[in-house]
Design an enzyme around this catalytic site. Structure first.
Site, PDB file in Angstrom:
ATOM      1  N   THR A 175       0.365 -40.338  63.858  1.00  0.00           N
ATOM      2  CA  THR A 175       1.020 -41.022  64.973  1.00  0.00           C
ATOM      3  C   THR A 175       1.592 -39.965  65.908  1.00  0.00           C
ATOM      4  O   THR A 175       1.650 -38.783  65.573  1.00  0.00           O
ATOM      5  CB  THR A 175       2.157 -41.942  64.499  1.00  0.00           C
ATOM      6  OG1 THR A 175       3.224 -41.136  63.963  1.00  0.00           O
ATOM      7  CG2 THR A 175       1.692 -42.926  63.431  1.00  0.00           C
ATOM      8  N   ALA A 189       4.151 -37.917  61.545  1.00  0.00           N
ATOM      9  CA  ALA A 189       4.997 -38.397  62.640  1.00  0.00           C
ATOM     10  C   ALA A 189       5.621 -37.198  63.331  1.00  0.00           C
ATOM     11  O   ALA A 189       5.816 -36.144  62.719  1.00  0.00           O
ATOM     12  CB  ALA A 189       6.068 -39.356  62.129  1.00  0.00           C
ATOM     13  N   VAL A 229       5.260 -33.409  59.269  1.00  0.00           N
ATOM     14  CA  VAL A 229       6.000 -33.448  60.529  1.00  0.00           C
ATOM     15  C   VAL A 229       5.201 -32.748  61.625  1.00  0.00           C
ATOM     16  O   VAL A 229       4.827 -31.581  61.490  1.00  0.00           O
ATOM     17  CB  VAL A 229       7.380 -32.790  60.371  1.00  0.00           C
ATOM     18  CG1 VAL A 229       8.131 -32.788  61.700  1.00  0.00           C
ATOM     19  CG2 VAL A 229       8.187 -33.515  59.297  1.00  0.00           C
ATOM     20  N   LYS A 230       4.955 -33.473  62.713  1.00  0.00           N
ATOM     21  CA  LYS A 230       4.240 -32.914  63.851  1.00  0.00           C
ATOM     22  C   LYS A 230       5.228 -32.239  64.796  1.00  0.00           C
ATOM     23  O   LYS A 230       6.218 -32.848  65.200  1.00  0.00           O
ATOM     24  CB  LYS A 230       3.470 -34.013  64.578  1.00  0.00           C
ATOM     25  CG  LYS A 230       2.386 -34.657  63.731  1.00  0.00           C
ATOM     26  CD  LYS A 230       1.710 -35.805  64.461  1.00  0.00           C
ATOM     27  CE  LYS A 230       0.924 -35.336  65.655  1.00  0.00           C
ATOM     28  NZ  LYS A 230       0.205 -36.463  66.308  1.00  0.00           N
ATOM     29  N   VAL A 231       4.922 -31.001  65.149  1.00  0.00           N
ATOM     30  CA  VAL A 231       5.800 -30.206  66.010  1.00  0.00           C
ATOM     31  C   VAL A 231       4.981 -29.658  67.178  1.00  0.00           C
ATOM     32  O   VAL A 231       3.989 -28.953  66.951  1.00  0.00           O
ATOM     33  CB  VAL A 231       6.430 -29.038  65.226  1.00  0.00           C
ATOM     34  CG1 VAL A 231       7.319 -28.203  66.143  1.00  0.00           C
ATOM     35  CG2 VAL A 231       7.220 -29.550  64.025  1.00  0.00           C
TER      36      VAL A 231
END
Length: 220
Positions: free
Chosen positions: A27, A58, A84-86
Site C-alpha cells: 500500500t 505500509a 515499512v515503506k520509506v
C-alpha cells in the site's frame, strides 16, 4: 519470485488471493486515502483477507528521520511484522539506517534512479521499489533503471531485492521479471489483465461445444 498486489481493496484481495500465488500486499498513502479506511482498520482486514499469510507493506508519512521512525513503530503496533515503506530522500536514508538498527524491515520507495535505489539498500532496506511507469513518463527508461538496479544490488547489496512498482501494462511487469527483478507489485487492473484473454475464453467455449456435440454433455 514474489508477487504482490498494490491495493487496499479488501474484497479484491480476498478474491485474487484464491487465484494468484500472492506473497502479500503493498500500500501507499494515496492507496489508503482512496479506500477511505484508516490504517488501523484496513491493515488487519488485508491481513485477514490473505488468510493471515503473506507480507504487508505500509508507508510512513513524516518527512524527518525521527518522525519516520516513530511512524514505523506505530505501523508495527498495528501489524507486528509489517514492512515499512520509506521514501528514499536524505531523511529517508537516515531513517532506514535507524530502523535497520532496531530490526524493523524497510522498503525504499519513490525510487527514480538506480543510484538512489542502491543507496537505500546500502542503508539497510530489504526491498527497493523503482517506479517503472513514472520513470517512463518523465522521459527515462523504467526497465533500464530496473536492470541497472538489479545488477548493482547483486554486486554491492545482495541482501536487498528489487520490488518493482508503478505498472500500466502486463508487458512492463514481464519485462522487469526478464531483467531479473525478484519481486513485483501489481495494481488491480494490471493483475486482472494478466488473466483476461478473450482468446482463452473462446477456446474453452469451442472445447465445450465439440464435447457436447459428440457426447451430449459437457462433463467427463
Amino acid at each position: 519470485m514474489e508477487l504482490y498486489l498494490d491495493t487496499s481493496d479488501v474484497v479484491a484481495v480476498t478474491a485474487l488471493s484464491r487465484i494468484f500465488p500472492l506473497a502479500g500486499v503493498t500500500t501507499n498513502p494515496s492507496i489508503i486515502a482512496a479506500g477511505k479506511k484508516p490504517l488501523e482498520v484496513v491493515l488487519p482486514q488485508l491481513h485477514e483477507a490473505m488468510g493471515g499469510q503473506g507480507r504487508l507493506f505500509a508507508q510512513v508519512m513524516a518527512t524527518t528521520a525521527e518522525g519516520m521512525v516513530n511512524d514505523a513503530r506505530k505501523l508495527r503496533s498495528i501489524i507486528a511484522d509489517i514492512v515499512v515503506k520509506v521514501p528514499v530522500t536524505a531523511e529517508g536514508l537516515a531513517a532506514i539506517k535507524m530502523l535497520k538498527a532496531e530490526g524493523i524491515p524497510t522498503l525504499g520507495t519513490a525510487v527514480y534512479g538506480a543510484a538512489q535505489g542502491l543507496l537505500s539498500a546500502l542503508a539497510g532496506a530489504e526491498y527497493v521499489a523503482p517506479y517503472v511507469n513514472r520513470i517512463d513518463a518523465q522521459g527515462g527508461s523504467g526497465i533500464q533503471t530496473v536492470t541497472d538496479l538489479h545488477q548493482l544490488l547483486k554486486m554491492h547489496a545482495p541482501q536487498a531485492k528489487v520490488l518493482a512498482a508503478s505498472f500500466k501494462t502486463p508487458r512492463q511487469a514481464l519485462d522487469c521479471l526478464l531483467a531479473g527483478c525478484e519481486s513485483i507489485t501489481l495494481p488491480l487492473d494490471v493483475a486482472q489483465q494478466m488473466i483476461s484473454y478473450p482468446a482463452v475464453d473462446a477456446a474453452v467455449a469451442k472445447f465445450e461445444q465439440d464435447w457436447l456435440g459428440a457426447f451430449g454433455r459437457t462433463s467427463i
